[in-house]
Scaffold this active site. Structure first.
Site, short mmCIF file in Angstrom:
data_model
loop_
_atom_site.label_atom_id
_atom_site.label_comp_id
_atom_site.label_asym_id
_atom_site.label_seq_id
_atom_site.Cartn_x
_atom_site.Cartn_y
_atom_site.Cartn_z
N TYR A 184 2.41 101.07 29.57
CA TYR A 184 1.09 100.53 30.10
C TYR A 184 1.76 99.82 31.52
O TYR A 184 1.01 99.65 32.49
CB TYR A 184 0.67 99.49 29.34
CG TYR A 184 -0.15 99.92 28.30
CD1 TYR A 184 -0.38 101.42 27.96
CD2 TYR A 184 -0.84 99.32 27.41
CE1 TYR A 184 -0.95 101.81 26.97
CE2 TYR A 184 -1.52 99.70 26.05
CZ TYR A 184 -1.47 101.14 25.91
OH TYR A 184 -1.79 101.61 24.60
N LYS A 191 9.49 104.04 16.92
CA LYS A 191 9.56 105.60 16.95
C LYS A 191 10.98 105.92 17.00
O LYS A 191 11.46 106.34 18.09
CB LYS A 191 8.77 106.18 17.94
CG LYS A 191 8.62 107.79 17.90
CD LYS A 191 7.95 108.23 16.38
CE LYS A 191 7.88 109.71 16.24
NZ LYS A 191 7.10 110.13 14.93
N ASP A 236 4.12 106.73 12.94
CA ASP A 236 3.38 107.41 12.36
C ASP A 236 2.98 107.24 10.94
O ASP A 236 2.01 107.15 10.24
CB ASP A 236 3.76 108.84 12.48
CG ASP A 236 5.16 109.14 12.25
OD1 ASP A 236 5.97 108.19 12.61
OD2 ASP A 236 5.88 110.35 12.45
N ASP A 276 -1.27 98.26 20.33
CA ASP A 276 -2.52 98.61 20.74
C ASP A 276 -3.38 99.45 19.83
O ASP A 276 -4.45 99.16 19.16
CB ASP A 276 -2.63 99.15 22.28
CG ASP A 276 -4.03 99.25 22.72
OD1 ASP A 276 -5.06 98.64 22.30
OD2 ASP A 276 -4.17 99.98 23.94
#
Ligand SMILES: NC(=O)c1ccc[n+]([C@@H]2O[C@H](COP(=O)([O-])OP(=O)(O)OC[C@H]3O[C@@H](n4cnc5c(N)ncnc54)[C@H](O)[C@@H]3O)[C@@H](O)[C@H]2O)c1
Length: 368
Positions: free
Chosen positions: A141, A189, A221, A245
Site C-alpha cells: 500500500y 506467502k 490462502d 487488511d
C-alpha cells in the site's frame, strides 16, 4: 495512575458511542482510583465543518501529547461529494500517520448469545477467540505511486519492507501471544514472495526469544480457508499489511456483529489509537440505538495495551459479557428472547456491572 486521554468522537454514531466509552472509563477511574483526564477534539466531517480540514493542527498536537487516543468514527453522506483532500477519511489516515501507528490489533471473539448471527454454523464459530496483528505502515500500500504505471500498458505495485519493520511487528505479536494462549500463526506467502521469505526468517529468528510461544507458519490462502472452517484453531495471527487488511475483514464477520468489534493501533512508544471497527452509521445516527460495545471494548484495549491495566480491561470485558449473557442487546443484534435496549441503557448496564461487579444487581438497578 494519571493519564491524559484525547477523545475524537468524529461523526454520526461516533459521538454517541464516545459518550458511552467516557462513562465506562470514568467508572473504572472511580473504582480503581485512577485519574483519567479527557480532552475532546474534532476529526473527520465535524472538523471539516468547523475548520475546513478533516484533521486540524490542534487535533494532531493534542494527540501527540496524549497518553492514548480514542476515536469514534468518521464520514457521512454530507461530505461524500467532497474533493479527496476534504474527505473525512483523510483525517483518519492522517492521524494514523502522524502518530506512526505501525501495529493494528483486532481481537475477534464469539459471544455465546450472538453465535446464531454468524454466517457460519454455530458449532464452527463457537469458542473462537483470536487476535489479528497486522502491520500497518509498510508493504504494497505504500509503494511509490509514480512507479505504478508505464505508458498505461504495464502496471507495477511495489511491496517493500525493511527487516526492522518486520521485526517490530513480529515482536508485538509474540508479546501478545504470550499474554494470551501462547500460540502464534505467522501468515505469509513464502512459497512465492521474497518479502514473505524474509518475514518467515525473522519469525524463526525471534522464536528463540519467546520459547513459551508455539509458532506455526501458514500460507495466506490456507489461512483464509482455515479462518472459516476452523476459526478456533487460531490464537494470535501476525501478518503483513495487505494480507492483514483482507484477513481481518474476513474474520470480522465470523461473530456476525460489527457493533461488537474493537481495534487498537499502536506506535513504538506504546501510545495507541483505539477505535471500533464500524463506521459512523449515518442510517441510525441520532436515534439513540447504536451499539456502544465496540467503542467500550476499544477503551478496554486502551487500558490493556497503552496503560498495562489488565485487571481493569478484563472488568470491562466481563461487564460487556455479563450484559449480553443476561439477554440485553441493541437493535443491530438479534437475540432470541432477548431484551432490546438503546445505547444509554446498554452503557448503564455495563457501568453498573463495573460498579457492583454483580450481574443481578446491575440488572435490578437499571431503568427502562
Ligand atoms: N473507521 C471509520 O471511521 C470508518 C470505518 C468504516 C466506514 N466509515 C464511514 O462511515 C460511513 C458509513 O459507512 P458504512 O455504512 O459502510 O459502514 P458502517 O459501519 O457505518 O455501517 C454499516 C451498517 O452497520 C450498522 N452499524 C455499524 N455500527 C453499528 C453500531 N455500533 N451499532 C449499530 N449498528 C451499527 C449501520 O447502521 C449500517 O447499517 C461512511 O462515510 C464510511 O466512509 C468510517
Amino acid at each position: 495512575m494519571k493519564k491524559r486521554i484525547v477523545l475524537l468522537p468524529g461523526d454520526g454514531i461516533g459521538k454517541e458511542v464516545m459518550e458511552s466509552a467516557k462513562e465506562v472509563l470514568t467508572a473504572i477511574a472511580e473504582e480503581y482510583n485512577h485519574t483519567f483526564s479527557f480532552e475532546t477534539h474534532e476529526i473527520g466531517g465535524a472538523a471539516i465543518d468547523l475548520y475546513g480540514t478533516p484533521l486540524p493542527d490542534p487535533t494532531v498536537e493534542a494527540c501527540k501529547q496524549a497518553d492514548a487516543v480514542l476515536l469514534g468514527a468518521v464520514g457521512g453522506p454530507k461530505w461524500d461529494q467532497n474533493l479527496s483532500h476534504l474527505r473525512p477519511e483523510r483525517g483518519l489516515l492522517g492521524i494514523r500517520k502522524a502518530l506512526d501507528l505501525y501495529a493494528n490489533l483486532r481481537p475477534i471473539k464469539g459471544f455465546k448469545n450472538l453465535l446464531h448471527a454468524s454466517p457460519l454454523k454455530e458449532e464452527v464459530v463457537a469458542g473462537s477467540d483470536l487476535l489479528i496483528v497486522r502491520e500497518l505502515t509498510g508493504g504494497i500500500y505504500f509503494g511509490t505511486p509514480s512507479e505504478r504505471r508505464e505508458n498505461g500498458q504495464v502496471v507495477v505495485d511495489t511491496l517493500s519492507y525493511t527487516r526492522y519493520e518486520i521485526e517490530r511487528i513480529v515482536d508485538k505479536a509474540f508479546q501478545a501471544a504470550r499474554s494470551r494462549r501462547g500460540r502464534l500463526a505467522s501468515v505469509d506467502k513464502a512459497n512465492v514472495l521474497e518479502s514473505s521469505k524474509v518475514w518467515r526468517e525473522v519469525v524463526e529468528e525471534k522464536k528463540a526469544q519467546y520459547p513459551d510461544v508455539e509458532v506455526e507458519h501458514v500460507l495466506v490462502d490456507a489461512a483464509a480457508m482455515k479462518l472459516i472452517t476452523n476459526p478456533s484453531h487460531f490464537d494470535v495471527i501476525v501478518t503483513e499489511n495487505m494480507f492483514g487488511d483482507i484477513l481481518s475483514d474476513e474474520a470480522s464477520v465470523l461473530t456476525g456483529s460489527l457493533g461488537m468489534l474493537p481495534s487498537a493501533s499502536l506506535n513504538e512508544s506504546g501510545v495507541g489509537l483505539y477505535e471500533p471497527v464500524h463506521g459512523s452509521a449515518p442510517d441510525i445516527a441520532g436515534k439513540g440505538i447504536a451499539n456502544p460495545t465496540a467503542m467500550i471494548l476499544s477503551a478496554a484495549l486502551m487500558l490493556r495495551y497503552s496503560f498495562e491495566l489488565e485487571e481493569e480491561a478484563k472488568l470491562i470485558e466481563n461487564a460487556v459479557q455479563s450484559a449480553l449473557d443476561s439477554g440485553y442487546h441493541t437493535a443491530d443484534l438479534q437475540v432470541p428472547n432477548g431484551r432490546l435496549v438503546g445505547t444509554k441503557v446498554m452503557t448503564r448496564l455495563i457501568v453498573d456491572y463495573i460498579k457492583t461487579q454483580n450481574a443481578s444487581k446491575c440488572i435490578a438497578s437499571c431503568y427502562y
